[in-house]
Enzyme design. Structure first.
Site, mmCIF file in Angstrom:
data_model
loop_
_atom_site.group_PDB
_atom_site.id
_atom_site.type_symbol
_atom_site.label_atom_id
_atom_site.label_comp_id
_atom_site.label_asym_id
_atom_site.label_seq_id
_atom_site.Cartn_x
_atom_site.Cartn_y
_atom_site.Cartn_z
ATOM 1 N N SER A 86 -11.557 9.139 -0.295
ATOM 2 C CA SER A 86 -11.642 8.210 0.833
ATOM 3 C C SER A 86 -12.868 8.487 1.699
ATOM 4 O O SER A 86 -13.315 9.622 1.837
ATOM 5 C CB SER A 86 -10.381 8.302 1.697
ATOM 6 O OG SER A 86 -9.262 7.822 1.010
ATOM 7 N N SER A 91 -6.544 -2.178 1.517
ATOM 8 C CA SER A 91 -6.826 -1.600 0.196
ATOM 9 C C SER A 91 -7.265 -2.660 -0.815
ATOM 10 O O SER A 91 -7.124 -2.473 -2.023
ATOM 11 C CB SER A 91 -5.599 -0.841 -0.341
ATOM 12 O OG SER A 91 -5.280 0.240 0.488
ATOM 13 N N LYS A 115 -6.465 -9.706 10.390
ATOM 14 C CA LYS A 115 -7.904 -9.999 10.362
ATOM 15 C C LYS A 115 -8.260 -11.217 11.214
ATOM 16 O O LYS A 115 -9.385 -11.309 11.717
ATOM 17 C CB LYS A 115 -8.363 -10.199 8.920
ATOM 18 C CG LYS A 115 -8.240 -8.945 8.061
ATOM 19 C CD LYS A 115 -8.632 -9.228 6.614
ATOM 20 C CE LYS A 115 -8.584 -7.966 5.763
ATOM 21 N NZ LYS A 115 -7.221 -7.400 5.665
ATOM 22 N N GLY A 156 -19.086 -15.004 2.391
ATOM 23 C CA GLY A 156 -19.736 -13.779 1.965
ATOM 24 C C GLY A 156 -21.006 -13.524 2.760
ATOM 25 O O GLY A 156 -21.754 -14.451 3.073
ATOM 26 N N PHE A 194 -14.700 -14.848 0.138
ATOM 27 C CA PHE A 194 -13.734 -13.782 -0.118
ATOM 28 C C PHE A 194 -12.406 -14.218 0.497
ATOM 29 O O PHE A 194 -12.309 -14.415 1.710
ATOM 30 C CB PHE A 194 -14.215 -12.453 0.451
ATOM 31 C CG PHE A 194 -15.352 -11.869 -0.345
ATOM 32 C CD1 PHE A 194 -15.111 -11.021 -1.410
ATOM 33 C CD2 PHE A 194 -16.671 -12.214 -0.051
ATOM 34 C CE1 PHE A 194 -16.152 -10.509 -2.162
ATOM 35 C CE2 PHE A 194 -17.724 -11.703 -0.793
ATOM 36 C CZ PHE A 194 -17.466 -10.847 -1.861
ATOM 37 N N VAL A 195 -11.423 -14.386 -0.360
ATOM 38 C CA VAL A 195 -10.105 -14.862 0.056
ATOM 39 C C VAL A 195 -9.185 -13.646 0.137
ATOM 40 O O VAL A 195 -9.020 -12.914 -0.837
ATOM 41 C CB VAL A 195 -9.552 -15.893 -0.938
ATOM 42 C CG1 VAL A 195 -8.199 -16.416 -0.481
ATOM 43 C CG2 VAL A 195 -10.546 -17.050 -1.097
ATOM 44 N N LYS A 196 -8.576 -13.448 1.326
ATOM 45 C CA LYS A 196 -7.831 -12.220 1.571
ATOM 46 C C LYS A 196 -6.481 -12.504 2.244
ATOM 47 O O LYS A 196 -6.386 -13.427 3.060
ATOM 48 C CB LYS A 196 -8.624 -11.302 2.520
ATOM 49 C CG LYS A 196 -10.042 -10.986 2.086
ATOM 50 C CD LYS A 196 -10.756 -10.153 3.147
ATOM 51 C CE LYS A 196 -12.170 -9.821 2.747
ATOM 52 N NZ LYS A 196 -12.853 -8.996 3.792
ATOM 53 N N GLU A 206 0.818 -1.216 0.000
ATOM 54 C CA GLU A 206 0.000 0.000 0.000
ATOM 55 C C GLU A 206 0.854 1.269 0.000
ATOM 56 O O GLU A 206 0.407 2.330 0.400
ATOM 57 C CB GLU A 206 -0.930 -0.015 1.213
ATOM 58 C CG GLU A 206 -1.927 -1.161 1.180
ATOM 59 C CD GLU A 206 -2.796 -1.213 2.421
ATOM 60 O OE1 GLU A 206 -3.763 -0.445 2.500
ATOM 61 O OE2 GLU A 206 -2.484 -2.014 3.328
ATOM 62 N N ASP A 254 -24.620 -11.692 2.848
ATOM 63 C CA ASP A 254 -25.655 -11.089 2.011
ATOM 64 C C ASP A 254 -26.134 -9.819 2.700
ATOM 65 O O ASP A 254 -26.987 -9.853 3.579
ATOM 66 C CB ASP A 254 -26.810 -12.075 1.819
ATOM 67 C CG ASP A 254 -27.929 -11.477 0.952
ATOM 68 O OD1 ASP A 254 -27.652 -10.481 0.253
ATOM 69 O OD2 ASP A 254 -29.057 -12.004 0.995
ATOM 70 N N GLY A 255 -25.537 -8.716 2.325
ATOM 71 C CA GLY A 255 -25.913 -7.475 2.982
ATOM 72 C C GLY A 255 -25.247 -6.281 2.350
ATOM 73 O O GLY A 255 -24.408 -6.390 1.452
ATOM 74 N N ASN A 309 -10.137 -0.503 10.565
ATOM 75 C CA ASN A 309 -8.937 0.000 9.910
ATOM 76 C C ASN A 309 -8.392 1.121 10.775
ATOM 77 O O ASN A 309 -9.020 2.171 10.907
ATOM 78 C CB ASN A 309 -9.301 0.511 8.509
ATOM 79 C CG ASN A 309 -8.102 0.882 7.678
ATOM 80 O OD1 ASN A 309 -7.140 1.457 8.183
ATOM 81 N ND2 ASN A 309 -8.149 0.585 6.399
#
Length: 371
Positions: free
Chosen positions: A339, A199, A147, A231, A191-193, A18, A233-234, A330
């Site tokens: 932002s 970012s 996380k 994931g 979601f793979v992070k 970043e 739903d929202g 964050n």
């Protein structure tokens, strides 16, 4: 005789992926900070970790579609932070020359994002040097960056988090089948992070389990530790939190919502920083008042759960049934022109220059060390 200006060292760039976002944040701060009140010294950190004298021109550090800003080091010159009888100071080291004092330092504003800056490492350095600084301390910064541990802390404080699986480097190498079995218990999409990046770098949405291993490998480019989230739903909404003076409770902004124009996509790096037209920020979010108040209360609770200080943005999901799931905190959100954090406070009655002033004053009021 006029009162001396407060001397602020603006620290940006850094070793993480970043780097460019940090530079863009610095551009925003350089343009908006009150120069009548603050004497600002920009300090860039190169990708290999060297501190250098940086340009004070905000246009040098702005994001553009054709160019990402980059801190580079002149040959044989770098900066060190030292302490003396006169207090903390920045010194310029030139090969073959006596160290020259660049500036005394009253407070450091570290707008570093990601590992080696937002994760408690720089905060620890500043604590050791007994220098006041903007933002969270060592522990809150480290928890907010990871996380995995962030979710553990949230859950321990009774905050609602979604299902997830952590993929450690050793598990991925020695027990991959077990990892894939655990992940398959989560509902698609996934979601793979990278566990310790921001970012949206290295993040992949997975709608077919056949793509899972490639997504994990893509995340591992940024961090050997990976988190796979089910994931939700929202609607994704965000709340900015700002510390308060003395023993007053942290302050929560109005709630904003990120609306991605293509509902098949997510709010990735390009949508956040480059292609602004791909997403819309609705401030305030179109939510019932009771739901917005609940989001604000959860944002403050998340801020206090990790022991954050000064500044943070909390992201949550609001499901169609009105359930709220805390996604992440964050501890050094971006300050680029598009932002969410400054926009939320502007909508809450605090302008960008006033917000910067308040953050610096909060840092000056707070001692270093145990507190």
């Amino acid at each position: 005789m006029s009162e001396r200006k407060v001397r602020v060292a603006l620290l940006f760039g850094g070793r993480s992926g970043e780097h460019a976002i940090s530079a863009a944040t610095a551009a925003g701060v350089l343009r908006a900070i009150d120069r009548e009140k603050y004497d600002v010294t920009p300090v860039g950190v190169t990708r290999d970790g060297r501190w250098v004298v940086a340009s004070d021109d905000p246009t040098v550090w702005e994001l553009r579609a054709d160019r990402l800003p980059e801190v580079t080091a002149p040959a044989g010159s770098e900066i060190v932070l030292s302490t003396s009888g006169e207090g903390p100071q920045l010194q310029v080291l030139e090969a073959g020359a006596v160290p020259e004092v660049l500036s005394q330092v009253d407070v450091v504003f570290p707008v570093l994002h990601g590992p080696f800056g937002e994760d408690g490492t720089v905060q620890g350095l500043l604590e050791l040097a007994d220098v006041r600084y903007v933002g969270s301390g060592v522990l809150a910064s480290a928890v907010g960056m990871d996380k995995h541990y962030m979710k553990l802390v949230f859950a321990a404080h009774g905050l609602p988090v979604g299902p997830y699986v952590v993929v450690t480097p050793r598990d991925w190498v020695t027990r991959r089948d077990d990892v894939l079995t655990r992940v398959k218990e989560l509902r698609l999409p996934l979601f793979v992070k990278p566990a310790r990046a921001g970012s949206s770098l290295g993040v992949t949405r997975v709608d077919d389990l056949a793509d899972l291993e490639d997504a994990v490998e893509a995340a591992r480019v940024h961090d050997p530790k990976v988190i796979v989230e089910e994931g939700v739903d929202g609607r994704e909404v965000e709340c900015a939190v700002l510390g308060s003076r003395g023993d007053a409770a942290p302050r929560a902004s109005v709630v904003g919502e990120i609306v991605v124009q293509d509902t098949g996509e997510f709010y990735d790096f390009e949508a956040k920083y480059i292609e602004a037209d791909t997403a819309r920020l609705d401030i305030p979010a179109d939510l019932p008042d009771a739901v917005s108040e609940q989001v604000r209360a959860l944002a403050v609770a998340a801020f206090e759960a990790v022991g954050a200080e000064g500044i943070a943005r909390v992201d949550v999901f609001v499901t169609p049934e009105g359930r709220i799931v805390v996604n992440e905190i964050n501890t050094m959100p971006g300050f680029t022109p598009i932002s969410m954090y400054p926009k939320l406070w502007e909508a809450s009655g605090i302008s960008y220059p006033d917000l910067i002033d308040e953050l610096v004053q909060l840092a000056l009021d707070r001692p270093t060390g145990l507190r």
